[in-house]
Scaffold this active site. Structure first.
Site, PDB file in Angstrom:
ATOM      1  N   HIS A 122       0.867  -1.181   0.000  1.00 26.15           N
ATOM      2  CA  HIS A 122       0.000   0.000   0.000  1.00 26.15           C
ATOM      3  C   HIS A 122       0.908   1.237   0.000  1.00 26.15           C
ATOM      4  CE1 HIS A 122      -2.761   2.935   1.848  1.00 26.15           C
ATOM      5  NE2 HIS A 122      -3.749   2.154   1.455  1.00 26.15           N
ATOM      6  N   ASP A 199       3.237  -4.308   8.092  1.00 24.77           N
ATOM      7  CA  ASP A 199       2.011  -3.538   7.944  1.00 24.77           C
ATOM      8  C   ASP A 199       0.856  -4.510   8.178  1.00 24.77           C
ATOM      9  OD1 ASP A 199      -0.267  -2.318   7.069  1.00 24.77           O
ATOM     10  OD2 ASP A 199       0.555  -1.632   5.155  1.00 24.77           O
ATOM     11  N   GLN A 202      -4.327  -5.076   7.208  1.00 25.11           N
ATOM     12  CA  GLN A 202      -5.355  -6.022   6.728  1.00 25.11           C
ATOM     13  C   GLN A 202      -5.274  -7.380   7.408  1.00 25.11           C
ATOM     14  OE1 GLN A 202      -7.751  -5.041   4.920  1.00 25.11           O
ATOM     15  NE2 GLN A 202      -7.007  -3.204   3.902  1.00 25.11           N
ATOM     16  N   LYS A 225     -10.345  -0.381  10.859  1.00 20.57           N
ATOM     17  CA  LYS A 225     -10.595  -1.567  10.028  1.00 20.57           C
ATOM     18  C   LYS A 225     -10.932  -2.778  10.889  1.00 20.57           C
ATOM     19  CE  LYS A 225      -7.184  -0.167   6.527  1.00 20.57           C
ATOM     20  NZ  LYS A 225      -7.906   0.392   5.408  1.00 20.57           N
ATOM     21  N   CYS A 366      -4.844   2.479  -3.649  1.00 21.02           N
ATOM     22  CA  CYS A 366      -3.588   3.011  -3.080  1.00 21.02           C
ATOM     23  C   CYS A 366      -2.436   2.032  -3.292  1.00 21.02           C
ATOM     24  CB  CYS A 366      -3.735   3.346  -1.596  1.00 21.02           C
ATOM     25  SG  CYS A 366      -4.989   4.566  -1.278  1.00 21.02           S
TER      26      CYS A 366
HETATM   27  N1  C6P Z   1      -6.243   0.477   2.937  1.00 18.76           N
HETATM   28  C1  C6P Z   1      -8.121   0.124   1.452  1.00 18.76           C
HETATM   29  O1  C6P Z   1      -9.235   0.404   1.018  1.00 18.76           O
HETATM   30  P1  C6P Z   1      -4.920   3.876   7.090  1.00 18.76           P
HETATM   31  O2  C6P Z   1      -5.454   4.699   5.970  1.00 18.76           O
HETATM   32  O3  C6P Z   1      -3.686   4.472   7.671  1.00 18.76           O
HETATM   33  O4  C6P Z   1      -5.939   3.501   8.095  1.00 18.76           O
HETATM   34  O5  C6P Z   1      -4.468   2.472   6.434  1.00 18.76           O
HETATM   35  C2  C6P Z   1      -3.487   2.475   5.454  1.00 18.76           C
HETATM   36  C3  C6P Z   1      -3.250   1.103   4.933  1.00 18.76           C
HETATM   37  C4  C6P Z   1      -1.995   0.543   5.101  1.00 18.76           C
HETATM   38  N2  C6P Z   1      -1.739  -0.693   4.677  1.00 18.76           N
HETATM   39  C5  C6P Z   1      -2.659  -1.456   4.066  1.00 18.76           C
HETATM   40  C6  C6P Z   1      -2.308  -2.843   3.639  1.00 18.76           C
HETATM   41  C7  C6P Z   1      -3.939  -0.946   3.874  1.00 18.76           C
HETATM   42  O6  C6P Z   1      -4.859  -1.697   3.273  1.00 18.76           O
HETATM   43  C8  C6P Z   1      -4.237   0.371   4.298  1.00 18.76           C
HETATM   44  C9  C6P Z   1      -5.582   0.977   4.043  1.00 18.76           C
HETATM   45  C10 C6P Z   1      -7.587   0.908   2.627  1.00 18.76           C
HETATM   46  O7  C6P Z   1      -7.440  -0.786   0.997  1.00 18.76           O
HETATM   47  C11 C6P Z   1      -7.741   2.375   2.427  1.00 18.76           C
HETATM   48  S1  C6P Z   1      -6.702   2.994   1.126  1.00 18.76           S
END
Ligand code: C6P
Length: 577
Positions: A122, A199, A202, A225, A366
């Protein structure tokens, strides 16, 4: 087995209807819905214990502090952190990763050092490393992926060397659903002397995660999430790594003593929590953890896997649909089903599904480097969580069957005299009225222009839609116009209408129509006597800001062409053969 109906009853939003249909929420990878227990925790905090933490010498402040720190203990236990002291509360996974890049990266990396990422990261696990590399002179290198969406572990071995300082890898891909073998990656990275950041955005919400068993030095994830509120996230730090970190943000809460010219710092984790934190959010995240623990993370993972398998089986029957990533099992959670679909653009698919109350995500998610690796501009993603059911998957699949019929190639039909389309072929959504679809299937203005022309390119980075305008002019008139590119039905139809309307017109007429089109999409009054023709079929777009960009793509490209110093009006525009 989860009692999904009982679980659904805990989520107030799931009883909503959307566009006349029951809401089918299939975008939990973007953000999950919240159970009543989490919403109540927020309200209860503000109604009964609202006070700043670690500051007040009064009972209320002590209660707030106690609950805030209790949430830290719950979160630590939830992810197997050896101590609550290893849990830093941040705003989201993104901030957690940036914290490591700043607090640890700035101190430990220098020119020539290397950071290894992967091709499926991401942007949140790429851009902080790009910035760090720019600050320090370090270099970012990436492990590739195989055709079936797994990491190329042999590639990791090739990249790892004595200059590698950090390996930053997602535990679960937000596009492919792939579960990466993080423990093995950490073992190899540590053997090469590198630290490991995982990270977990997910993974932590969807499966049991034990940071110690993974061998991660840093684990970042977001509360929103995993049933928690937005605005709160977690960075888990292996305690000995704290010694290698400088403070990130400076301010209240993170200090021990401050004089006018210098300061000393509080112990971690508070050293990294400058300013008043998201107290209510942290406490509500604690409630989310309680909820998930009561359900059981093994059961959540099992539910994702089962539903994911049902989804893949059923979705693969949809005409022209191609699923990405590995099948649910040891290599994929099942919580994510990302696909492409023949002639249907992801934005069009998402919009058609929305018309049936089904929320999915469309775009690059993203993950632009991953999209580039897969040769795709955008995809559609359905993502599942503990409250989703097999009948919701069926609703998705049968809506997609209908989308597939709508976008199936068909012969050109004169708009005015064509037969009424079969009901199943026309989404109950004005945007996709026959006019738009006809322009999309048979766009005008594709014919090549003879001789040199002025050429302009437009791109919508959100979905990768592209358009190229080629213009020839004679005595202030558009003598030739070609519009080529690829995109969703709205951007292609809009470009086709532009080509039809402007060929042979004067540049002044082009400007007038451009003003009219912009006014229409922005909801402003149209210039007097301006006949918008087919373009009126697009006017419903103005209620959907994301899609206004699609509709305007060809027109903003035209505007650039007309406004450029070498514009066609000056008769000496730069030409690209
Ligand atoms: N992915 C998706 O729709 P934040 O925005 O900081 O809460 O999470 C960022 C992020 C980092 N790593 C991974 C693997 C992610 O999937 C995400 C967030 C969302 O896939 C929003 S772009």
């Amino acid at each position: 087995m989860l009692d999904v109906e009982r679980i659904r009853a805990d989520f107030p939003i799931l009883s909503r209807s959307m566009n006349g249909h029951p809401l089918v929420y299939l975008d939990s990878a973007a953000t999950s819905q919240k159970p009543r227990a989490v919403i109540d925790a927020l309200v209860r905090y503000y109604e009964t214990i609202n006070a700043n933490v670690h500051r007040g010498v009064y009972r209320l402040a002590e209660e707030a502090t106690r609950e805030y720190e209790a949430a830290r203990t719950k979160v630590a236990a939830f992810v197997g952190a050896p101590s609550p002291m290893g849990v830093v509360f941040v705003r989201n996974a993104t901030e957690g990763i940036n914290l490591v890049a700043r607090a640890w990266g700035d101190r430990n990396l220098r020119e020539g050092d290397e950071i290894i990422v992967t091709a499926m990261e991401h942007h949140s696990n790429l851009v902080p490393w790009h910035l760090l590399a720019r600050r320090t002179g370090a270099r970012v290198r990436a492990v590739g992926i195989t055709e079936d969406g797994r990491l190329d572990l042999a590639g990791l071995d090739v990249l790892l060397n004595e200059r590698t300082r950090l390996v930053a890898v997602s535990h679960v891909s937000n596009v492919l659903g792939t579960i990466n073998p993080v423990a093995e990656i950490a073992r190899r990275a540590h053997a090469a002397g590198a630290a490991v950041l995982v990270d977990g955005a997910q993974s932590v919400p969807h499966m049991p995660v034990d940071v110690a068993a993974l061998g991660a030095d840093f684990l970042a994830f977001s509360g929103h999430k995993m049933l928690g509120p937005t605005g709160v996230g977690v960075l888990v730090v292996r305690p000995d790594r704290y010694e290698e970190m400088d403070p990130f943000l400076g301010g209240g809460e993170m200090i021990r003593e401050v004089t006018l010219t210098s300061s000393t710092y509080a112990d971690p984790p508070w050293r990294f929590e400058a300013g008043t934190p998201n107290i209510a959010g942290v406490i509500a995240l604690g409630a989310a953890v309680d909820y998930l623990r009561a359900v059981g993370m093994d059961a959540v993972a099992d539910h994702d896997r089962t539903l994911g398998a049902v989804a893949r089986r059923r979705l693969s029957e949809v005409h022209g649909l191609r699923l990405l990533g590995p099948s649910p099992g040891p290599d994929a959670t099942g919580g994510i089903a990302t696909f492409t679909m023949g002639g249907a653009h992801p934005h069009d698919i998402a919009q058609a599904l929305d018309g049936r109350g089904i929320a999915v995500r469309a775009g690059h998610h993203c993950c632009q480097p991953l999209m580039a690796r897969l040769g795709l501009a955008a995809t559609t993603r359905a993502s599942f969580y503990l409250y989703n059911t097999a009948s919701e998957v069926e609703a998705l699949a049968s809506a997609l069957d209908e989308v597939a019929r709508t976008y199936a190639p068909r012969p050109a039909v004169p708009v005015a005299s064509g037969p009424a389309p079969a009901a199943a072929e026309v989404p109950d959504d004005d945007l996709f009225r026959e006019v738009v679809l006809d322009h999309y299937m048979h766009p005008s203005g594709r014919e090549a222009l003879p001789g040199p022309a002025v050429e302009w390119h437009g791109r919508n980075p959100l979905c990768g839609d592209e358009v190229t305008l080629r213009l020839t002019t004679e005595e202030g008139r558009i003598s030739g116009l070609q519009v080529v590119g690829h995109g969703c039905s709205i951007s292609v139809a809009s470009g086709s209408m532009l080509a039809e309307r402007l060929k042979g017109r004067t540049l002044e007429e082009a400007r007038r129509l451009l003003r009219g089109v912009k006014a229409m999409f922005h909801g402003d009054p149209l210039p007097d006597d301006l006949d918008m023709g087919d373009l009126t079929a697009l006017q419903g777009v103005r209620d959907l800001p994301v899609r206004v960009k699609c509709a305007l793509l060809a027109w903003t490209t035209l505007e650039e062409a007309l406004d450029a110093p070498s514009s066609p009006e000056d008769h000496h525009g730069h030409s690209h053969p």
